[in-house]
Design a protein around this motif. Structure first.
Motif, PDB file in Angstrom:
ATOM      1  N   GLY B 186      37.829  33.092  43.158  1.00 17.62           N
ATOM      2  CA  GLY B 186      39.194  33.521  42.856  1.00 17.62           C
ATOM      3  C   GLY B 186      39.778  34.355  43.992  1.00 17.62           C
ATOM      4  O   GLY B 186      40.939  34.191  44.369  1.00 17.62           O
ATOM      5  N   LEU B 187      38.958  35.259  44.531  1.00 12.44           N
ATOM      6  CA  LEU B 187      39.433  36.093  45.639  1.00 12.44           C
ATOM      7  C   LEU B 187      39.717  35.247  46.874  1.00 12.44           C
ATOM      8  O   LEU B 187      40.725  35.434  47.558  1.00 12.44           O
ATOM      9  CB  LEU B 187      38.405  37.182  45.962  1.00 12.44           C
ATOM     10  N   ASP B 188      38.810  34.286  47.157  1.00  8.84           N
ATOM     11  CA  ASP B 188      39.055  33.391  48.283  1.00  8.84           C
ATOM     12  C   ASP B 188      40.382  32.669  48.112  1.00  8.84           C
ATOM     13  O   ASP B 188      41.171  32.549  49.038  1.00  8.84           O
ATOM     14  CB  ASP B 188      37.921  32.350  48.397  1.00  8.84           C
ATOM     15  N   TRP B 189      40.595  32.205  46.894  1.00  5.68           N
ATOM     16  CA  TRP B 189      41.817  31.456  46.626  1.00  5.68           C
ATOM     17  C   TRP B 189      43.059  32.311  46.838  1.00  5.68           C
ATOM     18  O   TRP B 189      44.022  31.906  47.478  1.00  5.68           O
ATOM     19  CB  TRP B 189      41.791  30.935  45.178  1.00  5.68           C
ATOM     20  N   ALA B 216      33.812  42.730  44.002  1.00  3.92           N
ATOM     21  CA  ALA B 216      35.095  42.324  44.575  1.00  3.92           C
ATOM     22  C   ALA B 216      35.360  43.079  45.877  1.00  3.92           C
ATOM     23  O   ALA B 216      35.758  42.498  46.888  1.00  3.92           O
ATOM     24  CB  ALA B 216      36.223  42.581  43.577  1.00  3.92           C
ATOM     25  N   ARG B 217      35.097  44.391  45.873  1.00  3.88           N
ATOM     26  CA  ARG B 217      35.354  45.199  47.066  1.00  3.88           C
ATOM     27  C   ARG B 217      34.481  44.736  48.238  1.00  3.88           C
ATOM     28  O   ARG B 217      34.969  44.548  49.343  1.00  3.88           O
ATOM     29  CB  ARG B 217      35.087  46.676  46.761  1.00  3.88           C
ATOM     30  N   LEU B 286      46.100  39.205  39.917  1.00  4.59           N
ATOM     31  CA  LEU B 286      44.984  38.360  39.517  1.00  4.59           C
ATOM     32  C   LEU B 286      44.082  39.180  38.610  1.00  4.59           C
ATOM     33  O   LEU B 286      43.693  40.296  38.946  1.00  4.59           O
ATOM     34  CB  LEU B 286      44.213  37.903  40.770  1.00  4.59           C
ATOM     35  N   THR B 287      43.773  38.637  37.430  1.00  4.38           N
ATOM     36  CA  THR B 287      42.930  39.400  36.512  1.00  4.38           C
ATOM     37  C   THR B 287      41.708  38.583  36.113  1.00  4.38           C
ATOM     38  O   THR B 287      41.742  37.344  36.159  1.00  4.38           O
ATOM     39  CB  THR B 287      43.717  39.828  35.258  1.00  4.38           C
ATOM     40  N   ILE B 288      40.650  39.269  35.749  1.00  5.99           N
ATOM     41  CA  ILE B 288      39.474  38.571  35.243  1.00  5.99           C
ATOM     42  C   ILE B 288      39.237  38.927  33.782  1.00  5.99           C
ATOM     43  O   ILE B 288      38.179  38.676  33.235  1.00  5.99           O
ATOM     44  CB  ILE B 288      38.218  38.917  36.084  1.00  5.99           C
ATOM     45  N   SER B 289      40.232  39.564  33.148  1.00  3.31           N
ATOM     46  CA  SER B 289      39.980  40.019  31.783  1.00  3.31           C
ATOM     47  C   SER B 289      41.030  39.578  30.773  1.00  3.31           C
ATOM     48  O   SER B 289      40.954  39.961  29.619  1.00  3.31           O
ATOM     49  CB  SER B 289      39.872  41.547  31.767  1.00  3.31           C
ATOM     50  N   VAL B 290      41.993  38.786  31.173  1.00  8.76           N
ATOM     51  CA  VAL B 290      43.006  38.374  30.201  1.00  8.76           C
ATOM     52  C   VAL B 290      42.862  36.890  29.897  1.00  8.76           C
ATOM     53  O   VAL B 290      43.001  36.046  30.777  1.00  8.76           O
ATOM     54  CB  VAL B 290      44.429  38.667  30.713  1.00  8.76           C
ATOM     55  N   THR B 291      42.540  36.589  28.636  1.00  9.72           N
ATOM     56  CA  THR B 291      42.475  35.203  28.191  1.00  9.72           C
ATOM     57  C   THR B 291      43.655  34.958  27.252  1.00  9.72           C
ATOM     58  O   THR B 291      44.450  35.857  26.999  1.00  9.72           O
ATOM     59  CB  THR B 291      41.170  34.926  27.430  1.00  9.72           C
TER      60      THR B 291
END
Lengths: 308, 427
Positions: B186-189, B216-217, B286-291
């Protein structure tokens, strides 16, 4: 810490943080006012306060749905209707609870803590059964979202202003009720000396019921306002309850002025610290400060002298 | 079906039985076609003594599994979807004949959002009920509480949530993604397509967001060119006031806001972002926690435009997913939404069934050994395979939130990503 920012930026930081602190302050006052009235005037620790707030939030949700489906033209104004309905619903439920449960416990104030805690669990399950376990999204009219730009770097949020205005209005109404109306005099008389107040012809039962209803009604309005910033689900009330108790206890439970002063102190401390440290650290330091002050002044910031 | 019936004038009991058996034969493939697989095991269930040597709750006709989630307390909001998905999978498996010819019966326990309760109930399921497997847990805290119990009493846990990694157990199958699977692609994208150079990290204050942000950091600073982290901040669970961090975001103007805020705090965070005039169609978030589940509470209009990085979205366009979504809505109502974890929970019973059939046994040791390499080609997310480290190979996808609360998939890794729960250089 400060070196990351230019002087102009620092200026706007302080203005915006001050404003964020004021919003937080309004939120705290709104949350704590109902609790403070009930606790301060009646000695009842209402652990179900958060659930009364969430009732207000659900009422707001259903009002918004009703307006969306049946009166889309008036949607921009639905929020005012929703707040009134929230006040009525939570107030009515509060008066019913007072009649069914609380009035039997006035002589045992610590038991009210247990009883209302049980009540909060019951209400949570009722919400879950009736409204479903998932959170609901309350749609807001467009004018409430967005912010007013004051300068290039300073902006104030409209719903923040709205909450502030609401808080001021409710505080004034409560103050007038308590200190200017004859009903307020009766309430204060009952607080000072229940037996004597009864002896001079005040219907103490009725005073108790309306006081409890008022406190719960304000909780409902607060819940309605919080749909702008927070979540609405069966257990959302729990998100607010700790902060609410913190404000009330820190302020000195029997004083409305104390509640306001303590909300101001906590919110400004939190907001300022949050900017220069992290959010969690700010919370820790704020709590630590409160604990230390409570150790020095166990009664809270403001105490009114009551003859026991 | 069978046309023999009309010419049978004399009815001996044995003959009738025989006829009925013959009549049932053509029905067997029909039944299994209705399900997702054909199961030859349906017709001849092996003897219980052969497939169950460790005294699990398995009879000739039934096998018992446990469902262990919070249906009360603060996590009920999230875990309801998982329970629903697991029940759906069990019902579908039963409709096609069950596992090794045995119908799945489940015992549901409530973890009540309380980690010691989770451990207690897991013990009850394993020791008293002797369940053959447990589908359950959601938060890392509940899993960490259950893990020693599952290992001590040698049970099998199918755990559905994406999580921080740094764990591996022979007794657990992780059907959600571990952190690197969810984060790196996701970060690459986002760096490539959104020219993301500066990142602002914000999360809730507990193990999953903190570990995820650490990964991520490292990735941003070590692997993405010219990129840097301009802010990192955590808030207590349930925090509802984000004005201060939003002010900071406004001043620092990061290219990308990277968020891992969980639960009810999400609602507050996104409503306040919108109120502060941060337009998510212009500001990349960009989030990794919202579905899809969380959007229900946040409100589609407050989240539209933001990106979410997951392995599954309800809107995925493939035949497996269409069947799954239709079946889920048929069982639980048209208005329900399906998020990433719900789908991962749905995988649990299926993977267990396939593993049991591969092992030819319900015994936990045999299942644990047989898990590696199990493939599920009918998974709603497309296709998954169990890695020897008991995590799943999966794709990573980025979806852009739409007004109606659904995601439009804008990126998908071409290949399955290998699970790497102990990432080197990221710890």
């Amino acid at each position: 810490m400060f070196s990351d920012y230019s002087l102009a930026e620092l200026g706007s930081i302080f203005v915006m943080q001050g404003f964020a602190g004021l919003i937080l302050f309004s939120v705290f006052v709104l949350m704590a006012l109902g609790l403070a009235i009930i606790f301060g005037q009646m000695g009842v620790i209402n652990m179900a306060h958060g659930e009364f707030m969430i009732l207000g939030a659900y009422v707001t949700y259903f009002t918004s749905q009703f307006f969306l489906n049946h009166l889309p033209a008036l949607f921009t104004a639905y929020f005012f209707v929703a707040m009134i309905l929230a006040f009525i619903a939570s107030g009515a439920l509060g008066m019913f609870i007072e009649w069914a449960m609380i009035r039997r416990l006035y002589k045992r104030p610590l038991d009210t803590l247990l009883a209302t805690w049980g009540l909060s669990l019951i209400l949570q399950q009722v919400y879950r059964s009736v409204f479903g376990p998932r959170e609901v999204g309350v749609e807001l009219p467009e004018w409430m979202m967005g912010s007013l730009p004051l300068t290039d770097t300073i902006e104030v949020q409209i719903n923040g202003l709205f909450v502030m205005g609401l808080t001021i209005a409710i505080t004034i109404v409560v103050a007038v009720l308590m200190y200017k109306s004859s009903w307020g005099k009766q309430v204060r008389a009952v607080v000072q000396n229940r037996v004597m107040a009864g002896a001079v012809g005040i219907n103490t039962e009725k005073v108790d019921r309306y006081t409890f209803g008022l406190g719960c009604g304000i909780a409902g309005v607060a819940g309605s306002a919080f749909t702008m910033i927070g979540s609405t689900g069966p257990t959302s009330g729990q998100l607010y309850i700790v902060d609410t108790f913190l404000v009330v206890v820190f302020g000195g439970a029997q004083s409305l002025l104390g509640t306001i002063a303590s909300a101001f102190t906590i919110s400004q401390a939190q907001s300022t610290l949050e900017f220069f440290l992290s959010g969690s650290m700010a919370k820790v330091l704020t709590l630590l400060g409160v604990v230390i002050i409570l150790m020095l002044r166990p009664q809270g910031l403001f105490v009114i002298k009551v003859r026991r | 079906m069978s046309s023999n019936n009309d010419k049978s004038s004399k009815f001996s009991a044995t003959r009738r039985k025989l006829l009925m058996g013959m009549a049932a034969l053509p029905a067997a493939p029909l039944l299994s076609q209705a399900g997702l697989f054909s199961t030859p095991a349906f017709a001849q269930a092996p003897a219980t003594s052969a497939v169950n040597t460790t005294g699990l709750a398995v009879t000739d006709t039934e096998v018992t599994v446990g469902i262990l989630h919070s249906v009360t307390g603060t996590m009920a909001i999230s875990e309801t979807g998982s329970v629903q998905a697991e029940k759906l999978a069990i019902e579908q498996i039963n409709a096609m004949g069950g596992v090794l010819g045995r119908k799945i019966k489940f015992i549901q326990e409530d973890g009540a959002s309380d980690w010691p309760t989770f451990a207690e109930k897991a013990k009850k399921l394993l020791v008293n009920d002797k369940v053959a497997a447990i589908m359950g847990c959601w938060t890392s805290a509940s899993r960490k509480a259950v893990l020693p119990v599952v290992e001590q009493y040698n049970g099998m846990l199918y755990y559905p949530t994406f999580y921080e990694g740094l764990e591996q157990s022979k007794n657990v199958i992780y059907t959600g993604q571990e952190a690197t699977q969810q984060i790196l692609a996701g970060l690459d994208w986002v760096q490539k397509t959104k020219a993301g150079k500066t990142f602002y990290l914000i999360g809730s204050d507990y193990i999953w967001p903190r570990t995820s942000m650490k990964i991520a950091r490292k990735h941003i600073e070590g692997h993405l060119k010219d990129s840097s982290v301009v802010g990192e901040e955590y808030f207590p669970l349930g925090h509802t006031q984000f004005n201060s961090v939003i002010n900071k975001i406004k001043l620092k103007k990061p290219d990308v806001i990277y968020a891992a805020v969980v639960g009810g705090s999400n609602v507050a965070f996104y409503k306040q972002l919108k109120a502060a005039g941060i337009d998510l169609s212009k500001q990349t978030l960009l989030t990794i926690s919202v579905t899809e589940d969380e959007i229900d509470g946040i409100g589609g209009e407050n989240f539209a435009g933001a990106y979410s990085c997951m392995k599954y979205f309800q809107s995925l366009d493939n035949p497996n997913n269409k069947d799954f979504v239709a079946a889920f809505k048929k069982m639980w109502g048209e208005k329900t939404v399906i998020g990433d974890v719900t789908q991962a929970a749905y995988l649990g019973p299926w993977l267990w069934k396939m593993t049991v059939e591969k092992a030819g046994s319900f015994d936990v040791d045999k299942i644990a050994a047989a898990s590696a390499g199990i493939e599920f080609s009918k998974a709603p997310e497309g296709y998954v395979k169990i890695h020897p480290n008991h995590h799943l190979w999966s794709k990573t996808r980025v979806g852009q939130a739409q007004l109606d609360g659904q995601f439009k998939v804008v990126f998908e890794t071409p290949d399955l990503i290998e699970p790497d729960p102990f990432p080197k250089g990221y710890q």
